[in-house]
Scaffold this motif. Sequence first.
Motif, PDB file in Angstrom:
ATOM      1  N   UNK A 297     -11.536  21.451 -29.590  1.00  0.00           N
ATOM      2  CA  UNK A 297     -12.593  22.007 -30.450  1.00  0.00           C
ATOM      3  C   UNK A 297     -13.932  21.338 -30.182  1.00  0.00           C
ATOM      4  N   UNK A 298     -13.940  20.017 -30.199  1.00  0.00           N
ATOM      5  CA  UNK A 298     -15.240  19.348 -30.021  1.00  0.00           C
ATOM      6  C   UNK A 298     -15.733  19.485 -28.579  1.00  0.00           C
ATOM      7  N   UNK A 299     -14.801  19.655 -27.658  1.00  0.00           N
ATOM      8  CA  UNK A 299     -15.231  19.886 -26.289  1.00  0.00           C
ATOM      9  C   UNK A 299     -15.944  21.232 -26.201  1.00  0.00           C
ATOM     10  N   UNK A 300     -15.382  22.239 -26.882  1.00  0.00           N
ATOM     11  CA  UNK A 300     -16.009  23.565 -26.853  1.00  0.00           C
ATOM     12  C   UNK A 300     -17.352  23.555 -27.567  1.00  0.00           C
ATOM     13  N   UNK A 301     -17.426  22.782 -28.660  1.00  0.00           N
ATOM     14  CA  UNK A 301     -18.687  22.707 -29.398  1.00  0.00           C
ATOM     15  C   UNK A 301     -19.671  21.764 -28.709  1.00  0.00           C
TER      16      UNK A 301
ATOM     17  N   UNK B 168     -19.469  18.556 -28.636  1.00  0.00           N
ATOM     18  CA  UNK B 168     -19.747  17.474 -29.579  1.00  0.00           C
ATOM     19  C   UNK B 168     -19.256  16.119 -29.070  1.00  0.00           C
ATOM     20  N   UNK B 169     -18.654  16.115 -27.874  1.00  0.00           N
ATOM     21  CA  UNK B 169     -18.166  14.837 -27.364  1.00  0.00           C
ATOM     22  C   UNK B 169     -19.347  13.875 -27.287  1.00  0.00           C
ATOM     23  N   UNK B 170     -19.111  12.662 -27.775  1.00  0.00           N
ATOM     24  CA  UNK B 170     -20.158  11.651 -27.826  1.00  0.00           C
ATOM     25  C   UNK B 170     -21.194  11.901 -28.927  1.00  0.00           C
ATOM     26  N   UNK B 171     -20.961  12.881 -29.759  1.00  0.00           N
ATOM     27  CA  UNK B 171     -21.852  13.064 -30.917  1.00  0.00           C
ATOM     28  C   UNK B 171     -21.126  12.585 -32.170  1.00  0.00           C
ATOM     29  N   UNK B 172     -21.873  11.976 -33.072  1.00  0.00           N
ATOM     30  CA  UNK B 172     -21.235  11.338 -34.221  1.00  0.00           C
ATOM     31  C   UNK B 172     -20.540  12.338 -35.136  1.00  0.00           C
ATOM     32  N   UNK B 173     -21.062  13.564 -35.218  1.00  0.00           N
ATOM     33  CA  UNK B 173     -20.421  14.521 -36.133  1.00  0.00           C
ATOM     34  C   UNK B 173     -18.987  14.803 -35.722  1.00  0.00           C
ATOM     35  N   UNK B 174     -18.694  14.596 -34.443  1.00  0.00           N
ATOM     36  CA  UNK B 174     -17.321  14.800 -33.972  1.00  0.00           C
ATOM     37  C   UNK B 174     -16.373  13.819 -34.638  1.00  0.00           C
ATOM     38  N   UNK B 175     -16.887  12.655 -34.999  1.00  0.00           N
ATOM     39  CA  UNK B 175     -16.043  11.682 -35.692  1.00  0.00           C
ATOM     40  C   UNK B 175     -16.092  11.914 -37.195  1.00  0.00           C
ATOM     41  N   UNK B 176     -17.289  12.218 -37.702  1.00  0.00           N
ATOM     42  CA  UNK B 176     -17.461  12.313 -39.157  1.00  0.00           C
ATOM     43  C   UNK B 176     -16.661  13.475 -39.739  1.00  0.00           C
ATOM     44  N   UNK B 177     -16.868  14.674 -39.211  1.00  0.00           N
ATOM     45  CA  UNK B 177     -16.320  15.859 -39.872  1.00  0.00           C
ATOM     46  C   UNK B 177     -14.800  15.837 -40.024  1.00  0.00           C
ATOM     47  N   UNK B 178     -14.058  15.601 -38.942  1.00  0.00           N
ATOM     48  CA  UNK B 178     -12.593  15.616 -39.133  1.00  0.00           C
ATOM     49  C   UNK B 178     -12.106  14.510 -40.055  1.00  0.00           C
ATOM     50  N   UNK B 179     -12.855  13.424 -40.133  1.00  0.00           N
ATOM     51  CA  UNK B 179     -12.380  12.286 -40.918  1.00  0.00           C
ATOM     52  C   UNK B 179     -12.701  12.450 -42.401  1.00  0.00           C
TER      53      UNK B 179
END
Lengths: 301, 329, 366
Positions: A155-159, A161-172
């Motif tokens: 998902x984050x690869x498609x968006x 978002x890799x290396x973007x902080x929202x990739x960590x924040x949202x799922x958590x």
Amino acid sequence: MTTLTSAPEQAVPAPASASAPRRRGRRARKVTSAGPLTHVLLGLTALLSVFPLYWTAVAASKTNAELAGTPPPFLPDADLFTNIGRAMEEAPIGLAIVNSVIVAGCITVGTVLCSTLAGFAFAKLRFRGNKALLGLVVGTMMVPTQLAIIPLFILIAQLQWVDHLQAVVLPTLVSAFGVFFMRQFLSQALPDELLEAARMDGASTLRTFWSVVVPVARPAMAVLAMLTFLTAWNDFFWPIIALTTENPTVQVALAGLGGGYVPDTAVIMAGTLVGTLPVLVVFVVLGKQIVGGIMQGAVKG
Amino acid sequence: MTIASDDPRVAAAAAPPPSAPPAPATAARRRRSRLTRNRWGYAYVAPFFVLFAAFSLYPFLYTAYISLHEVRLSDIDGAVFVGFGNYTELLQNEFFWNAARNTLTIGILSTVPQLAIALGLAHLLNYRLRGRTFFRVAMLMPYATSIAAATLVFAQLFGHDYGLINTLLEAVGFDRIDWESGTWTSQIAISVIVTWRWTGYNALIYLAAMQAIPNDLYEAATLDGASRWQQFLHVTVPALKPTILFTIVVSTIGAVQLFGEPLLFSGNGMTSGGVSNQYQTLGLLMYDQGWTNFRLGQAAATAWTMFLIILVVVGIAGLIARRRARAER
Amino acid sequence: MATVTFDAATRIYPKSDRPAVDTLDLEIGDGEFLVLVGPSGCGKSTSLRMLAGLEEIDAGSIRIGDRDVTEAPPKDRDIAMVFQNYALYPHMTVEQNMGFALKIAGVAKDEIGRRVAEAAKILDLEDYLGRRPKALSGGQRQRVAMGRAIVRNPQVFLMDEPLSNLDAKLRVQTRTQIAALQRRLAVTTVYVTHDQVEAMTMGDRVAVLKDGVLQQCDTPGALYDRPANTFVAGFIGSPAMNVVTGPAVDGGIRLAGAVLPVPREKLARAAAGTGKVTVGFRPESLEVAPAGEGVPVVVNVVEQLGSDAFLYATLGADDDGDVLHTADVVVRTEPRTAAAVGQTVHLRVREECLHVFDPVTQLRVD
């Protein structure tokens, strides 16, 4: 429990008992004073608990040869700062700390908010399917982190978002533990009469939430905030997948430092020290509250 | 009682007394107003469940889907359906059994001492103590330390040439141990890290449960002539059984997922868990399959297998708890 | 000010087959102080909560004044409620607690202040306005809860066991204060309690409920003097009325081998069908009779209260072995001349104080 942190870090155990006998029990048990042996054993445990952290500072200021000396060194020296400087060059620890503050801060605010809303609904509102939904929440706590990361990574690869902080924040943000914790607290701490009084006073459901529920929930929200921040700061598995050392959180930076090709242990230790110190300082300041929160959660659960 | 009204179905189904049947229009109107109020519950849980659906439920199901396909990280859209192929392959894979064995032994080596020590510590902390808060906070410090930091420090402490532990061993006349390369030694070292991080936390959980035991029980036991040790065995431990069961479950769930410690213990970030995979856990294997070998289908199958193991553990614990509850009735 | 009408109001809890409140018909006058009383689970609180709008009304209706409020949410009913545990908002000061409803209703700030100050003056809370509930005594909290109701100046006050959390002495004191306050404000009040003494001392009228069904609603005096059935007879009065059942014989009821006279006409009506009759007599309407007269009882316990003495005695089994009416009897006597434990005493009931009930329907026979 977030889907992306390991289960034991936050779960609350099951024994429950009314607060009255608990208070009574506590007062009465204190009558049995601890003997010297108890103090020695506890002192030893405390030492073992804290020593590795202290050793980080010692090891961060010594060369390998110095560390292997007999007797080994037990005090850090001025090289500590040199090595910290080198660690900061080897890994972007300053950036990592800023990132971790942002990530853990966002996760904490979001989790506490979502958990309080949902926890209130599960504790005090009756709606169709509430029990099934709560069961789903509790069940989520058993699901291993591993189960979610592949699709999330896709998902984050498609968006992108890799290396973007929202990739960590949202799922958590998804914390089943938080919901359950707030539900347990509010079932006990918020009398139905108080909500009825608010209804009689003409407060709307939203108004009741802000003016009555949130003030009552505040102590539990504070505890949840502390635990969530700690967990988010220390979260490891998902961040090392979602982020790289280009834009890391502290744990990702430390993993990079430890897993990279830094030859000098002292530099790794210096980096570890810098990355750990902020949360340890916070922990020492709020330690009493965190201890209280964990124990409170234990009994409430 | 709740501020929202009760289930409208039941209320509507309840037969009104013959003396005062409500007009149908009234009933319909009432039902509607109840529904409106009930909807607030959904509004409150919505933020959580939207996130839950997006970042938990959907991934769980998608992982199940992937586990039935051959998928490469480099070509996600080129999934080929292989049925349970990934699972059968997994069960024939020696790496899987090796990882499962390692996970089990490390799990036992970390969980058992961790909980036993925690129980003893809780008992000590339950006495009247000077510096109570100090001891509690100190014991919780490891909990506040991240996996990464803890593992890096312990990797240093367990180091072969420069590690403090070997230095001490040598000082008292033992040989230096190559902790990392041995199977048992590496697993013990990793278990020490886990135990170090979690013992204090569990001790606090037990302490909280101990303080919930009514003091009358201890007074009665004292009058019955029970020594302190007997009181601990016959009053404290039985009362703590549900808590102990719970911590076992929680620790086991954690142990099945063990990942960060073995990953960082090697000191080079290798996902193999040592040169001969001597401490590769299921969590590490799954990461290895997905992010080193790029075989997502395999990794997904491993993840689901881990979940099934957890379900079995929780199921057993649930059975024990239910039997206990029935026995007490 | 307004009247309150329960018109066949019924509440059936989900998953329960028996109504918690069963076709309640009750008319409460403007300015009246009505007490709902009954044992726990009798539906008194549910009735109050139906009036408050906190419980659904499954059938029937409730009116306040001329307005049907069956469907109205609580805030539109113009009522105020005092809760058992007071339900004060813990994070608000006394002043904020009392003014919260007005604030929500959008009343101007100085108006809120004025009304809160007024209520605080009435309730002697002026020195505590800045405090949080935690810093108040039980009695003070109770008064704040009252104040919160008064400030709203509602058409009806609802009180749900407001004294049950106070200690015995304060309860008696507060009881009279609330009653006096209600008379002074002349606001229609519905008051729930399980304590029949509270009900008798406070209410203009008292409604006795049991199992969701209204048993009797009347003035305290009438409830005491003319209980409509054996339940009310046993519930109202302390110690309770003695209620015994025995075979009807010529001229009365046979108890422990003796005959207690019962008026002929009542006896005939009560005993029709079963040949038995149920009678009730209060402890204070019993007199000790000379031996040979009256009903013999054996004294088990003597309770000396100083002003009175109560004998707890057992009616002996009948001569012919009919033990059906072996029963405990409470007798009030003069404290100085009270009988001793183990002694047999003969009792007589003043005829005008004898209550007769149908043994089957349990209803009063007049």
